[in-house]
Structure formats: structure tokens, C-alpha cells
Scaffold this motif. Structure first.
Motif, PDB file in Angstrom:
ATOM      1  N   GLN A  71       0.725  -1.352   0.236  1.00  0.00           N
ATOM      2  CA  GLN A  71      -0.072  -0.052   0.070  1.00  0.00           C
ATOM      3  C   GLN A  71       0.820   1.390   0.114  1.00  0.00           C
ATOM      4  O   GLN A  71       0.312   2.493  -0.036  1.00  0.00           O
ATOM      5  CB  GLN A  71      -1.075  -0.113   1.330  1.00  0.00           C
ATOM      6  N   THR A  97      -5.988  -4.318  -2.104  1.00  0.00           N
ATOM      7  CA  THR A  97      -7.272  -4.296  -1.725  1.00  0.00           C
ATOM      8  C   THR A  97      -7.762  -5.553  -1.082  1.00  0.00           C
ATOM      9  O   THR A  97      -8.360  -6.003  -0.001  1.00  0.00           O
ATOM     10  CB  THR A  97      -8.342  -4.028  -3.024  1.00  0.00           C
ATOM     11  N   SER A 100      -6.215  -6.193   2.471  1.00  0.00           N
ATOM     12  CA  SER A 100      -6.831  -5.182   3.647  1.00  0.00           C
ATOM     13  C   SER A 100      -8.352  -5.983   3.929  1.00  0.00           C
ATOM     14  O   SER A 100      -8.670  -5.660   4.958  1.00  0.00           O
ATOM     15  CB  SER A 100      -6.725  -3.865   2.961  1.00  0.00           C
ATOM     16  N   GLN A 101      -8.854  -6.627   3.002  1.00  0.00           N
ATOM     17  CA  GLN A 101     -10.290  -6.956   3.112  1.00  0.00           C
ATOM     18  C   GLN A 101     -10.479  -8.302   3.839  1.00  0.00           C
ATOM     19  O   GLN A 101     -11.481  -8.807   4.190  1.00  0.00           O
ATOM     20  CB  GLN A 101     -11.076  -6.857   1.772  1.00  0.00           C
ATOM     21  N   THR A 103      -9.622 -10.946   6.727  1.00  0.00           N
ATOM     22  CA  THR A 103      -9.544 -11.069   8.408  1.00  0.00           C
ATOM     23  C   THR A 103      -8.264 -11.699   8.638  1.00  0.00           C
ATOM     24  O   THR A 103      -7.517 -12.376   7.947  1.00  0.00           O
ATOM     25  CB  THR A 103     -10.791 -11.914   9.016  1.00  0.00           C
ATOM     26  N   THR A 225      -2.863   3.338  15.118  1.00  0.00           N
ATOM     27  CA  THR A 225      -3.084   3.457  13.708  1.00  0.00           C
ATOM     28  C   THR A 225      -1.852   3.119  12.694  1.00  0.00           C
ATOM     29  O   THR A 225      -2.138   2.233  11.771  1.00  0.00           O
ATOM     30  CB  THR A 225      -3.805   4.878  13.337  1.00  0.00           C
ATOM     31  N   MET A 228      -1.348  -0.842  12.865  1.00  0.00           N
ATOM     32  CA  MET A 228      -2.059  -1.384  12.279  1.00  0.00           C
ATOM     33  C   MET A 228      -1.888  -1.391  10.588  1.00  0.00           C
ATOM     34  O   MET A 228      -2.117  -2.254   9.807  1.00  0.00           O
ATOM     35  CB  MET A 228      -3.619  -1.148  12.294  1.00  0.00           C
ATOM     36  N   ARG A 229      -1.404   0.056  10.161  1.00  0.00           N
ATOM     37  CA  ARG A 229      -1.030   0.037   8.931  1.00  0.00           C
ATOM     38  C   ARG A 229       0.122  -0.928   8.277  1.00  0.00           C
ATOM     39  O   ARG A 229       0.115  -1.458   7.444  1.00  0.00           O
ATOM     40  CB  ARG A 229      -0.799   1.615   8.428  1.00  0.00           C
ATOM     41  N   THR A 233      -3.449  -4.827   9.383  1.00  0.00           N
ATOM     42  CA  THR A 233      -4.513  -5.425  10.040  1.00  0.00           C
ATOM     43  C   THR A 233      -5.544  -4.219  10.159  1.00  0.00           C
ATOM     44  O   THR A 233      -5.361  -3.045   9.965  1.00  0.00           O
ATOM     45  CB  THR A 233      -4.197  -5.917  11.462  1.00  0.00           C
ATOM     46  N   LYS A 234      -6.969  -4.599  10.367  1.00  0.00           N
ATOM     47  CA  LYS A 234      -7.936  -3.684  10.319  1.00  0.00           C
ATOM     48  C   LYS A 234      -8.512  -3.112  11.623  1.00  0.00           C
ATOM     49  O   LYS A 234      -9.124  -1.942  11.711  1.00  0.00           O
ATOM     50  CB  LYS A 234      -8.944  -4.018   9.195  1.00  0.00           C
ATOM     51  N   THR A 235      -8.049  -3.959  12.614  1.00  0.00           N
ATOM     52  CA  THR A 235      -8.794  -3.838  14.097  1.00  0.00           C
ATOM     53  C   THR A 235      -7.785  -4.070  15.074  1.00  0.00           C
ATOM     54  O   THR A 235      -6.814  -4.598  14.925  1.00  0.00           O
ATOM     55  CB  THR A 235      -9.929  -4.505  14.258  1.00  0.00           C
ATOM     56  N   GLU A 238      -7.427  -7.640  15.669  1.00  0.00           N
ATOM     57  CA  GLU A 238      -6.541  -8.400  14.451  1.00  0.00           C
ATOM     58  C   GLU A 238      -4.995  -7.870  14.908  1.00  0.00           C
ATOM     59  O   GLU A 238      -3.961  -8.716  14.578  1.00  0.00           O
ATOM     60  CB  GLU A 238      -6.846  -7.955  13.063  1.00  0.00           C
TER      61      GLU A 238
END
Length: 249
Positions: A71, A97, A100-101, A103, A225, A228-229, A233-235, A238
Motif C-alpha cells: 500500500q 485491496t 486489506s479486506q 480477516t 493506527t 495497524m497500517r 490489520t484492520k482492527t 487483529e
């Protein structure tokens, strides 16, 4: 079952036979393959390692990418590739994409499991190359990578060999990493980011971490943040799962 071409022409027979010519069947063939990988891996030549693996599995082109960097700007996510440049650019956003989508559980279950996809109709592929490509996900230490392979048209793929190629690619990368090769760049998590990761793994809120570390809540959220970047991970959950799995906390 070994991969083989379904075509019956002379060219097809030649292409299918080439991976087996330097190797013998049985465990000795694996030993020979590992020896062939060791020298270029120790010298940091991942491109040469991947060409050896392409011959073994019957692939025509390889692309080894780092998911954690896909990314970011530029082509830093590419570890080694002989794919046409335009194809690499086309797949960059799709890789980002897709990853990132997913889990964290899906990411774990996908390791060494070959997946197949079709290149866009308007993408230019080398002559005689199938539009179907295969992706094998692998881990090297904390780093997760994707090995994308193109094959000649009408080639019958062997899932067993594709999984072996994923393992062998990880082996070669591990050897290369010991020599400080590009593929072993760390996530560059700062000490502060690791502290925040530790405390969220302990169940602390941003306000509680801010009090513990003596900095503002907004700064804590910025650190989390960033974590996670970097770990894709998204949460927070995670991120914690990722940290535990990779011995970060």
C-alpha cells in the motif's frame, strides 16, 4: 502428481521435461533442489532462486511481493520479479485491496494454499502465457509475502508442487535474510508503537495507555493506527492476534 503440459507438440514436451532434467525422483531430488537454492540465496540473488523454483513447478514468470509494503508508494513491495512492468502495476491495487479486506484468520488459513485468479482482459500478457495466475502466500519471520506465478497456456498445475515452491521460497528468503537482503526489512515498529501494542494486548483503552505512558490520547491512537497500517490489520483485535502470532508481545 507432477505438473505437466496437456499439449502434445514437441515444444510442449520440451517445456514439461525441463524441470525434471537436473533432478531425480524421490528425496534426492528435493535435496538437489535445496542445494541449488542455497548458493544464490546466500549471495542475496532471490531472482535466481525464483527462476530455479519456476523451472521446478513449470512457471514462466515470477513475482514475489511483500504484503506489508504493497500500500506504500512506488514498487518497494516487489522483492523480485520478471513479470512485465505494466502487469505489476495493474496487480498492485488488487493485492492491496485483497489483503486489506481479509480477516486475520483468513490470512493465517491462506498460507501455502495456492489460489488462482484471471488477469484483466485488457492486460497484455507475454505470448503463449495463460491469463490465469497462481498466488501462494508464505511467511518469513514477521513478514508475509505473496509469490505470484504465470504459466504457459494449457499447463496443468500441481497443487502439491505449488505448496512445495512456497516452502522453498520461504527457505531461500530465510537464508537471504541472514545476509541482510532487502526482503528482510523489518516492519520498523518504533519502541513507542511496540509499547502501545503491548498495552492494547493487555486490554487497556487508549485513555489508560495515555495515562500509563504520559502522552495524549490522540497520540496513542496515532501510534495504534500506524501499527495497524504496518501490520496490514484492520482492527485492534487483529493487531493483537498478529502480535501474538509473531511474538511481538
Amino acid at each position: 502428481m507432477d505438473a505437466e503440459l496437456t499439449t502434445e507438440g514437441n515444444e510442449g514436451r520440451s517445456r514439461a521435461a525441463s524441470p525434471a532434467e537436473p533432478l531425480q525422483k524421490g528425496s534426492s531430488s528435493k535435496d538437489a533442489l535445496i542445494r541449488r537454492l542455497a548458493t544464490p540465496a546466500l549471495s542475496g540473488s532471490m531472482g535466481q532462486c525464483l527462476r530455479v523454483l519456476c523451472d521446478y513447478v513449470g512457471a514462466s514468470h515470477h513475482l514475489l511481493a511483500r504484503y506489508d509494503l504493497v500500500q506504500e508508494e512506488g514498487l518497494d513491495f516487489v522483492v523480485a520479479a520478471d513479470w512485465p512492468f505494466d502487469l505489476v502495476r495493474r496487480l498492485e491495487s488488487e493485492l492491496a485491496t485483497s489483503y486489506s479486506q481479509s480477516t486475520e484468520l483468513e490470512k493465517c488459513l491462506s498460507v501455502l494454499q495456492p489460489k488462482y485468479a484471471i488477469l484483466p482482459d485488457d492486460a497484455h500478457v507475454p505470448a503463449g502465457t495463460s491469463r490465469q495466475y497462481c498466488t501462494v502466500t508464505l511467511n518469513v519471520g514477521r513478514t508475509r509475502l505473496a509469490l505470484l506465478l504465470l504459466f504457459p497456456q494449457d499447463y496443468v498445475l500441481s497443487p502439491e508442487r505449488l505448496r512445495e515452491v512456497g516452502l522453498l521460497a520461504a527457505y531461500a528468503l530465510s537464508l537471504s535474510a541472514n545476509k541482510g537482503h532487502k526482503s528482510d526489512r523489518d516492519f520498523d515498529l518504533t519502541d513507542r508503537e511496540l509499547e502501545c501494542l503491548f498495552w492494547i494486548a493487555e486490554g487497556k483503552t487508549s485513555d489508560e495507555i495515555a495515562t500509563i505512558l504520559g502522552i495524549s490520547r490522540n497520540t496513542i491512537n496515532n501510534y495504534i493506527t500506524s501499527v495497524m497500517r504496518k501490520t496490514a490489520t484492520k482492527t485492534r483485535s487483529e493487531a493483537i492476534a498478529y502480535a501474538v502470532r509473531n511474538n511481538l508481545v
